[in-house]
Design an enzyme around this catalytic site. Sequence first.
Site, short mmCIF file in Angstrom:
data_model
loop_
_atom_site.label_atom_id
_atom_site.label_comp_id
_atom_site.label_asym_id
_atom_site.label_seq_id
_atom_site.Cartn_x
_atom_site.Cartn_y
_atom_site.Cartn_z
N ASP A 1 16.37 -5.39 -8.81
CA ASP A 1 15.43 -4.17 -9.91
C ASP A 1 14.50 -3.45 -9.50
OD1 ASP A 1 14.75 -3.35 -11.82
OD2 ASP A 1 14.86 -5.04 -13.38
N LYS B 1 13.97 5.69 -16.39
CA LYS B 1 12.87 5.77 -15.94
C LYS B 1 12.63 6.54 -15.16
CE LYS B 1 11.97 1.74 -18.36
NZ LYS B 1 12.28 -0.03 -18.24
N TRP C 1 10.52 -8.68 -16.41
CA TRP C 1 11.62 -8.61 -16.41
C TRP C 1 12.20 -9.56 -15.52
CZ3 TRP C 1 13.64 -5.34 -20.54
CH2 TRP C 1 12.54 -4.58 -20.60
C1 LIG Z 1 12.73 -1.31 -18.31
C2 LIG Z 1 13.06 -2.55 -17.32
C3 LIG Z 1 14.14 -2.93 -17.28
C4 LIG Z 1 15.34 -3.20 -18.28
O1 LIG Z 1 15.99 -2.20 -18.50
P1 LIG Z 1 17.35 -2.22 -20.07
O2 LIG Z 1 17.66 -0.99 -19.93
O3 LIG Z 1 16.29 -1.41 -21.46
O4 LIG Z 1 17.72 -3.67 -19.92
C5 LIG Z 1 14.14 -4.68 -16.16
N1 LIG Z 1 14.31 -3.68 -15.53
C6 LIG Z 1 12.90 -3.41 -15.18
C7 LIG Z 1 12.25 -3.18 -13.50
C8 LIG Z 1 12.22 -2.40 -16.43
O5 LIG Z 1 11.17 -1.29 -16.05
#
Ligand SMILES: *Cc1c(COP(=O)(O)O)cnc(C)c1O
Length: 357
Positions: A166, A190, A99
């Site tokens: 993030d 998540k 990511w």
């Molecule tokens: C799942 C995830 C993403 C991607 O998320 P989307 O909403 O599918 O774009 C980005 N960063 C992390 C840390 C993730 O676990």
Amino acid sequence: MKKHNFYAGPSILPDYTIENTIEALKDFAGMGLSLLEISHRSKQFVAVVDEAVALFKELLQIPEGYSVIFLGGGASLQFCMIPYNLLGKKAAYLNTGEWATKAIKEAKMFGEVNVVGSSEDKNFNYIPRGYEIPKDADYFHITTNNTIYGTEILEDINSPVPLVADMSSDIFSRPIDISKYAIIYGGAQKNLAPAGVTFVIIKNDILGKVERSIPTMLKYSTHISKESMFNTPPVLPIFAALQTLKWLKNMGGVAEMEKINIRKAALLYDEIERNSLFKPTIPAKEDRSRMNVCFVMNEGFEQFEKEFNDFATEHGMIGLKGHRSVGGFRASLYNAMPYESVEALVAVMQKFENLKK
Ligand SMILES: *Cc1c(COP(=O)(O)O)cnc(C)c1O
């Protein structure tokens, strides 16, 4: 049989969230209409957004001067919105996984990107330390929990420049010192809600510093000034997120959640260390994620990988297969996962060990 859900995302949600969302799909807020068929500008739905923002602020103790907005496009759209809105000349990034790599790729379209540290040399199985953040960077971007590799940055680091994080897969898993961050964002699927909504916590005074013109929809200030109602927001996932936030408050908030998360992760990592069939993929204990526990078959037992996966599935353990770039297994232990499910997984691992002895 109710299954034990170890999926990495979309993933387990509290029963409270599921039940209340089902109810609202039939009759939302006593309106005699489904949540799916009402105006996002109805006073009943505006109240949902307002309450969700208020609970974000309360549960995370967000100080004055920050906004909370709900957007579409996933965390992945933030990979470009962040540099679009913040990157004038140069930004610093920490590369701790797939990511982060994707975020770096997008940022490079807007300016100079300084990757101050990376764990790519060891398939991202550790958190880089001892790196230097350039003082002239517009911001420093980190991924606090690396969902695919199972590493996590568990402290709120000190950054000399605005810190952007993030937190897709560890938001609300522990108390955080928001004042150390300029932006915290994540996809909700998540640890908060079904897929479709992205949360962004943003320090207002970080904005308005780049010269370029930014398309209206990609501009944070658009969404801040319209309180997430510039266009139609993802109504259903926002409603579900509110239910999870209420559940979280009832559970005692993020401090209580952290205690449970520490116990759950310790129970599973201890078993992985003890059980002769398995080993963890992250060597340093301080780098191990509490949210995504990754492990593989120990040397000499590699041939049992598929058999264990089938065995676990037969015992009601779902979603344990590791990401293709790591292999093995990944047990995601998000907030909604009960301690009892981790105990059940440990029991299955022990049963399998006894079979193979
Ligand atoms: C799942 C995830 C993403 C991607 O998320 P989307 O909403 O599918 O774009 C980005 N960063 C992390 C840390 C993730 O676990």
